[in-house]
Design a protein around this motif. Structure first.
Motif: not given
Length: 261
Positions: A234-257
């Motif tokens: 498989g392949r990571l395709s998207d990120h959901i509920f990013v409004d609730s993400k942790g404050d200690y990391y960034e999402i840097d893979d360019g996938l849909p959020q």
């Protein structure tokens, strides 16, 4: 950061609660096979000396000796992955997803990257899905008390950053949709289930705490990508509920959020 810094944390159901005093170490992400099995994706941890950690409620705290060198602490009721304790150290690794509120921490290091899953990259865009697709996926918990198989490949894999998934996985989750009717169970004597506040059901191993699958209140079934032994196809395709993400990391893979589903 100072010695007066104070954090509280818990599992999802509240059966395990803890407090820390003083500064916490920066967050490290671990991609080893054990951390991927237990968390369902890959694990992340901060760390604190044992004399600055107070477990204020251990009603449902369980431990699993995952190796001769360390044991893992999890909630036996909801399955949340909480602690990693080296047997020769004086410190406790703590899942940042278990901390309540902003952490003020930063993810600074990736370890055991050679063991990462095939569906994501530690940083940047995920690799392309392999051309030789797996016809069957074999899945299990870390200790082997739960095992099952289903048709492959995994296909699109979704990362969820909601508070519930962060509490349970210790970081954030990654899973793929599956037809539950096509799951073949090989062993399930270690299977435990937890009904979430939203009415969904989560399956995990009661012996080692590994996160395995989720069935929504509507009956939709998904499998944790980290439970797959070997390649997912498989392949990571998207990120959901990013409004609730942790404050200690960034999402840097360019996938849909998306902020929600």
């Amino acid at each position: 950061m100072s010695d007066t810094e104070h954090h509280r944390g818990s599992c999802l159901c509240g059966g395990v609660r803890f407090e820390t005093m003083g500064p916490l170490r920066d967050v490290w992400a671990c991609h080893c096979g054990q951390c991927r099995k237990t968390s369902g994706h890959y694990w992340a941890a901060t760390s604190v000396p044992l004399d600055r950690l107070s477990i204020t409620s251990d009603e449902t705290l369980a431990w699993y000796d995952s190796s001769p060198a360390a044991r893992r602490g999890f909630c036996s009721r909801c399955g949340a992955s909480l602690f990693w304790e080296p047997k020769d150290g004086g410190r406790m690794a703590i899942a940042p997803g278990a901390l309540d509120g902003p952490t003020g921490l930063t993810l600074t290091r990736h370890i055991h990257t050679e063991d990462r899953g095939d569906y994501y990259s530690c940083e940047g865009p995920p690799p392309e899905a392999p051309l030789n697709l797996r016809e069957q996926l074999d899945c299990s918990c870390l200790c082997g008390a739960v095992s099952f198989s289903l048709p492959g490949p995994a296909g699109d894999i979704t990362a969820c950053h909601c508070g519930q998934c962060r509490k349970l996985s210790g970081h954030y989750s990654a899973s793929f949709d599956a037809d539950e009717a096509k799951v073949t169970w090989h062993r399930r004597d270690g299977l435990a289930e937890y009904r979430t506040p939203g009415g969904g059901l989560r399956g995990f191993c009661k012996h080692c705490g590994s996160s395995l699958w989720f069935r929504s209140a509507k009956g939709e079934f998904s499998v944790e990508a980290g439970s797959v032994s070997g390649a997912t196809g498989g392949r990571l395709s998207d990120h959901i509920f990013v409004d609730s993400k942790g404050d200690y990391y960034e999402i840097d893979d360019g996938l849909p959020q998306s902020g929600g589903w």
